[in-house]
Design an enzyme around this catalytic site. Structure first.
Site, PDB file in Angstrom:
ATOM      1  CE1 TYR A 187      78.108  62.790 -24.702  1.00 64.30           C
ATOM      2  CE2 TYR A 187      79.006  61.641 -22.805  1.00 64.30           C
ATOM      3  CZ  TYR A 187      79.032  61.925 -24.154  1.00 64.30           C
ATOM      4  OH  TYR A 187      79.981  61.330 -24.948  1.00 64.30           O
ATOM      5  CD  GLU A 196      69.267  58.744 -17.960  1.00 53.68           C
ATOM      6  OE1 GLU A 196      69.151  57.823 -18.801  1.00 53.68           O
ATOM      7  OE2 GLU A 196      69.201  58.541 -16.739  1.00 53.68           O
ATOM      8  CE  LYS A 251      77.040  60.087 -27.015  1.00 54.58           C
ATOM      9  NZ  LYS A 251      77.250  59.943 -28.471  1.00 54.58           N
ATOM     10  CG  PHE A 257      95.543  68.721 -15.948  1.00 60.31           C
ATOM     11  CD1 PHE A 257      94.708  69.649 -15.333  1.00 60.31           C
ATOM     12  CD2 PHE A 257      95.496  67.395 -15.508  1.00 60.31           C
ATOM     13  CE1 PHE A 257      93.836  69.265 -14.311  1.00 60.31           C
ATOM     14  CE2 PHE A 257      94.637  67.009 -14.487  1.00 60.31           C
ATOM     15  CZ  PHE A 257      93.802  67.933 -13.893  1.00 60.31           C
ATOM     16  N   GLY A 310      88.277  68.448  -6.736  1.00 62.88           N
ATOM     17  CA  GLY A 310      88.184  67.560  -5.570  1.00 62.88           C
ATOM     18  C   GLY A 310      89.572  67.364  -4.989  1.00 62.88           C
ATOM     19  CB  THR A 342      90.815  56.346 -11.024  1.00 68.33           C
ATOM     20  OG1 THR A 342      89.611  55.583 -11.200  1.00 68.33           O
ATOM     21  CG2 THR A 342      91.358  56.144  -9.620  1.00 68.33           C
ATOM     22  CG  ASP A 379      84.130  64.352 -11.477  1.00 68.09           C
ATOM     23  OD1 ASP A 379      84.267  65.278 -12.287  1.00 68.09           O
ATOM     24  OD2 ASP A 379      84.969  63.446 -11.315  1.00 68.09           O
ATOM     25  N   PRO A 380      82.197  61.028 -11.701  1.00 69.31           N
ATOM     26  CG  PRO A 380      81.753  59.762 -13.606  1.00 69.31           C
ATOM     27  CD  PRO A 380      82.011  61.176 -13.157  1.00 69.31           C
TER      28      PRO A 380
END
Ligand code: UDP
Length: 312
Positions: free
Chosen positions: A148, A150, A152, A194, A208, A213, A274-275
């Site tokens: 995704y 790369e 973009k 959620f 995690g 955030t 995951d950022p």
């Protein structure tokens, strides 16, 4: 005088469908194009009676033909949630690369303006915080999200090349996490997951330790920002997102309390790459298009919950 005409690729997805409504409201004729692999026709079904709305089922990685004039092309087609692009890595790469090329080629042929839906994912797991448009990013090209990110990044490069070489009028919006009515219940993202879990009384799956955030923007705010950018003269990328940042753990708690659910939070393994943090710097959006978000998360989540209650 006839109406202006816009083609929206990915027009029956979550963002695309809200954009179809926005441009109809603004007096455009709208062509919504989608191959429906992640888009949902029900998102635009209510528009089928509108005389200025047209739906075309099509995969934009192939040559795109549109009859008559076009003033604007909004390229929003792409799987956009992590589980989607993990399941459809090749389609994700193709629509970001080949699809962007075809959509640019169409805009050039029609003398139309082109707006690319880019993403905060071009910043990868960012080493600066908040993220400004001048940051080049920290992306793992061969990681699972690379398909995704790369695609973009390539799409942005291609868009700038069409601007510089063919003198096409182009715009690039970098979209941060956005939420609202019509998100797919099972798209795997934090909010729909959620909310669905809370409404069903199931465990809430935080990945995690939940300290990562995100900054969530309500869809109406985002769509207003995109509309303004499409009417502006700005060629360089503009972040559109809500700077109000929250940890995923706190976000889960907000949804539990909003729904009044008895669900408990459980912790699952953090997906790869995951950022850790994400927050838009929206100084440019404020300066260039006079835009900032208006809808507070408490209000946006309420509106989203009303929609989810009908569907869960
Ligand atoms: N996430 C989570 N539980 C879920 C889905 C997502 O804890 O069931 C986390 C995910 O790991 C990420 C954040 O929520 O840190 C936002 O994920 P999302 O898929 O919504 O979008 P992203 O911002 O990662 O593209």
């Amino acid at each position: 005088m006839s109406n202006k005409k816009v083609l929206i690729t990915g027009g029956s997805g979550f963002l695309g469908s809200h954009l179809c409504e926005k441009y109809l409201e603004k007096g455009y004729d709208v062509i919504c194009m989608d191959n429906l692999i992640t888009g949902n026709i029900e998102n635009v079904q209510h528009l089928f009676n509108e005389p200025n709305f047209e739906f075309v089922k099509y995969d934009v990685t192939n040559f795109i033909y549109v009859k008559g004039d076009l003033d604007l092309v909004l390229h929003f087609a792409s799987p956009a949630s992590p589980i989607d692009y993990l399941e459809m890595p090749i389609q994700t790469l193709k629509v970001g690369s080949l699809g962007t090329h075809k959509a640019l080629g169409l805009a050039k042929d029609k003398g139309a303006r082109f707006l690319l839906a880019s993403t905060s994912e071009v910043y990868g797991d960012p080493l600066t915080h908040p993220q400004k448009e001048t940051y080049w990013g920290n992306v793992n090209p061969i990681g699972f999200r690379g398909v995704y990110d790369e695609a973009k990044r390539f799409a942005e490069a291609m868009t700038m090349a069409y601007h510089r070489f063919h003198k096409l009028e182009t715009r690039i919006v970098r979209i941060f996490n956005t939420y609202g009515p019509r998100m797919r219940l099972n798209d795997g993202r934090a909010l729909p997951t959620f909310m669905t879990q809370a409404l069903r009384g199931e465990d809430i799956t935080v990945f995690g330790d939940g300290s990562q955030t995100r900054s969530f923007c309500y869809v109406d705010d985002l769509v207003e920002g995109i509309y303004r950018l499409s009417q502006s003269d700005e060629v360089y990328p503009v972040n559109i997102g809500n700077p109000s940042e929250i940890t995923i753990r706190e976000f889960a708690d907000e949804i539990i309390s909003l729904t009044g659910s008895k669900s408990k939070v459980i912790y699952k393994e953090l997906p790869k790459d995951d950022p850790q943090v994400r927050q838009p710097d929206i100084t440019r959006a404020k300066e260039i298009i006079g835009w900032e978000p208006q809808v507070h998360r408490s209000e946006g989540l309420k509106r989203t919950l009303d929609d989810f209650r009908k569907r869960v």
